[in-house]
Design an enzyme around this catalytic site. Structure first.
Site, PDB file in Angstrom:
ATOM      1  N   TRP A  90       0.800  -1.220   0.000  1.00  0.00           N
ATOM      2  CA  TRP A  90       0.000   0.000   0.000  1.00  0.00           C
ATOM      3  C   TRP A  90       0.834   1.273   0.000  1.00  0.00           C
ATOM      4  CZ3 TRP A  90       1.366   2.998   4.032  1.00  0.00           C
ATOM      5  CH2 TRP A  90       1.892   2.370   5.161  1.00  0.00           C
ATOM      6  N   ASN A  91       2.105   1.200   0.394  1.00  0.00           N
ATOM      7  CA  ASN A  91       2.837   2.435   0.684  1.00  0.00           C
ATOM      8  C   ASN A  91       3.375   3.144  -0.554  1.00  0.00           C
ATOM      9  OD1 ASN A  91       4.617   0.298   0.371  1.00  0.00           O
ATOM     10  ND2 ASN A  91       6.028   0.971   1.955  1.00  0.00           N
ATOM     11  N   ARG A 113       6.902  -1.069 -10.955  1.00  0.00           N
ATOM     12  CA  ARG A 113       8.124  -1.864 -10.791  1.00  0.00           C
ATOM     13  C   ARG A 113       7.891  -3.340 -11.066  1.00  0.00           C
ATOM     14  NH1 ARG A 113      11.510  -0.624  -5.479  1.00  0.00           N
ATOM     15  NH2 ARG A 113      10.431  -2.361  -4.479  1.00  0.00           N
ATOM     16  N   GLY A 173       5.977  -7.016   0.695  1.00  0.00           N
ATOM     17  CA  GLY A 173       5.242  -6.930   1.943  1.00  0.00           C
ATOM     18  C   GLY A 173       6.072  -7.463   3.090  1.00  0.00           C
ATOM     19  N   SER A 174       5.417  -7.919   4.131  1.00  0.00           N
ATOM     20  CA  SER A 174       6.115  -8.349   5.336  1.00  0.00           C
ATOM     21  C   SER A 174       6.799  -9.695   5.138  1.00  0.00           C
ATOM     22  CB  SER A 174       5.142  -8.449   6.506  1.00  0.00           C
ATOM     23  OG  SER A 174       4.298  -9.569   6.358  1.00  0.00           O
ATOM     24  N   GLU A 229      10.193  -9.126  -2.017  1.00  0.00           N
ATOM     25  CA  GLU A 229      10.794  -7.920  -1.421  1.00  0.00           C
ATOM     26  C   GLU A 229      10.096  -7.749  -0.081  1.00  0.00           C
ATOM     27  OE1 GLU A 229      11.205  -4.594   0.101  1.00  0.00           O
ATOM     28  OE2 GLU A 229      10.120  -3.727  -1.600  1.00  0.00           O
ATOM     29  N   ARG A 265      10.278   9.980   4.639  1.00  0.00           N
ATOM     30  CA  ARG A 265       9.447   9.798   3.452  1.00  0.00           C
ATOM     31  C   ARG A 265       8.247   8.935   3.819  1.00  0.00           C
ATOM     32  NH1 ARG A 265      11.739   7.110  -1.309  1.00  0.00           N
ATOM     33  NH2 ARG A 265      13.166   6.141   0.157  1.00  0.00           N
ATOM     34  N   GLU A 293      10.794  -3.421  12.776  1.00  0.00           N
ATOM     35  CA  GLU A 293      10.542  -2.378  11.779  1.00  0.00           C
ATOM     36  C   GLU A 293       9.372  -1.523  12.264  1.00  0.00           C
ATOM     37  OE1 GLU A 293      10.343  -2.181   6.918  1.00  0.00           O
ATOM     38  OE2 GLU A 293       9.397  -3.871   7.930  1.00  0.00           O
ATOM     39  N   SER A 328      16.992   4.351  -3.900  1.00  0.00           N
ATOM     40  CA  SER A 328      16.105   3.808  -4.926  1.00  0.00           C
ATOM     41  C   SER A 328      16.350   4.465  -6.281  1.00  0.00           C
ATOM     42  CB  SER A 328      14.640   4.008  -4.519  1.00  0.00           C
ATOM     43  OG  SER A 328      14.371   3.364  -3.296  1.00  0.00           O
TER      44      SER A 328
END
EC number: 1.2.1.16
Length: 489
Positions: free
Chosen positions: A160-161, A169, A242-243, A264, A292, A395, A455
């Site tokens: 979602w971020n 991507r 995600g996680s 990722e 950010r 995190e 990035s």
């Protein structure tokens, strides 16, 4: 329903499922609400896909797979270039959507759209540069050819971020390689995906290309989409961001069909500040790396490891920089920090900050949720944090900067590597020899030296250890969607 979106966007925003080139409701007729996290009000109701919709989407992707695989690299490249052009032309509309459903300040949303467009352009350029190999075998008995074939239909599960960058991507290299896609956007931010998917659908239609190349199935339950598709042998690729916990579950589900996977996953980025660092640059980089999207990025600096001799000065400067940040609705002028994505995120950040303070850390600024509509937490700096505090070991995904001190390079390296994660690390030092030692010894897939941002669409993005498998971006990103085929001739 409440929305501050431009009328031109709100009036033409698809809220259904994209299956086989057509937007339609979910089979069940169910919908789910998408909120503006800055106001906690509903923006839109979106179609809620179930297992039947997921299978419909895979059916469409499978039907389109062979004609898309046989579509020339040049036509695939031209499609992506056209998508880049229209995405750039509609950048303000897309940025407004990112801010509305994700909460980012508009300047950050614009930067994300530009970043996403870079991926689309890059992979359009890569589509016609898929190298093979032709050579005489060393034994002299035959020739060796190595060709690159598309992996096949792919399930792309996005976070979602970064609702436009992460879609770009994944989708851009998949399409460039000749793979068809089923996209599962995040429940919290599906609107941007739908808008961009419609841009791609329109370009496919205008070029008389297969309608089922891109399919989108938003759902309130990721499991309802992933479970039936991962169990289907026609699916040949999974890309997930995600996680780590969810990623491990998906890897297990992908194992029976030996599915090609890209993962990722989570991060716990150290931000190292050595005694010789340029502190002005380090603070500027720290704010960039930490704040950010209000700290809600997998590459956010999560632990600030600072040499004891400069720790107080660095902390004081970082506190002043955080105090200068402007918190508010991302669409408002001058705002530099938006909300967290949901109430649960605020509660979790509050818990780890309170636990750190109870353990002896000093709150230099912030430390509490903000009393306003929406899901806001004050930018927070913590000093004197224990290395084993949860705000350090987990995190945080919030606007919290815990400062931990070290006495020498060996301790700094031990602290930096003392985590199961290894996505990214940042380091500030003027010593070139030290920088090169860090590059060799820090356990991370990406390292920023005297930079608060790593990035880049043209560079490989990914981690080591429990931070993931495979890479996105750069030349490596398209390899994830290609299988080498060896021919002995």
């Amino acid at each position: 329903m409440s929305t501050s979106l431009p009328p031109s966007v709100a009036a033409h925003l698809p809220t259904g499922l994209l299956v086989g080139g057509r937007w339609r409701p979910a089979r069940s007729g169910a919908t789910f609400a998408v909120e503006d996290p800055a106001t906690a009000t509903t923006l839109f109701e979106v179609a809620d896909a179930d297992e039947r919709d997921a299978r419909d989407a895979l059916d469409a992707a499978v039907e389109a797979a062979e004609p898309w695989r046989r579509t020339s690299p040049r036509r695939r490249a031209d499609l992506l270039r056209a998508v880049y052009d229209v995405l750039t032309a509609r950048a303000e509309d897309v940025a407004a959507l990112v801010t509305a459903e994700g909460g980012k300040p508009l300047a950050e949303s614009r930067a994300e759209v530009a970043y996403a467009a870079d991926y689309v352009r890059w992979y359009g350029e890569q589509a016609v540069r898929l190298d093979g190999l032709a050579r005489r075998a060393p034994a002299g008995t035959h020739h060796q050819l190595v060709l690159r074939h598309p992996v096949g239909p792919a399930l792309l599960v996005a976070p979602w971020n970064f609702p436009v960058a992460m879609i770009a991507r994944k989708v851009a290299p998949a399409l460039a390689a000749g793979c068809t896609c089923v996209v599962k956007p995040a429940q919290l931010t599906p609107l941007t995906t739908a808008y961009v998917a419609e841009l791609i659908r329109a370009e496919l239609e205008a070029r008389d290309l297969p309608a089922g190349v891109l399919n989108v199935v938003p759902s309130s339950s990721a499991r309802r989409i992933s479970e039936p598709l991962l169990a289907d042998p026609r699916l040949r690729k999974l890309s997930f961001t995600g996680s780590t916990q969810v990623g491990a579950t998906l890897l297990a589900a992908a194992a029976p069909h030996v599915l090609r996977t890209s993962m990722e996953l989570g991060g716990n980025a150290p931000f190292l500040v050595f005694a010789d660092a340029d502190l002005d640059a380090a603070v500027e980089g720290a704010v960039q790396a930490k704040m950010r999207n209000s700290g809600q990025t997998c590459v956010a600096a999560n632990r600030f490891l600072v040499h004891a001799s400069v720790a107080e000065e660095f902390t004081a400067r970082l506190t002043a920089a955080f105090d200068a940040l402007v918190v508010g609705h991302g669409a408002e002028p001058g705002v530099t920090v938006g909300p967290l994505i949901e109430r649960a995120a605020v509660e979790r950040v509050a818990d780890v900050v309170a636990e750190a303070a109870d353990g002896g850390a000093t709150v230099r600024t912030g430390g509490d949720p903000l009393r306003r509509s929406g899901y806001f937490f004050a930018p927070t700096v913590l000093a004197g944090v224990a290395p084993d505090a949860r705000v350090v070991t987990e995190e945080t995904f919030g606007p919290v900067a815990p400062v931990v001190t070290f006495d020498d390079d060996a301790e700094a390296l031990r602290l930096a590597n003392g985590t199961p994660f290894g996505l990214v690390a940042y380091a500030y030092t003027r010593d070139l020899a030290r920088a090169m030692r860090l590059v060799e010894d820090v356990e991370a897939g990406m390292i920023g030296i005297n930079r608060g941002m790593v990035s880049d669409a043209t560079a490989p993005f990914g981690g080591v250890k429990t931070s993931g498998l495979g890479r996105e971006g750069g030349e490596a990103g398209i390899e994830e969607y290609l299988e080498p085929v060896y021919v002995a001739l």
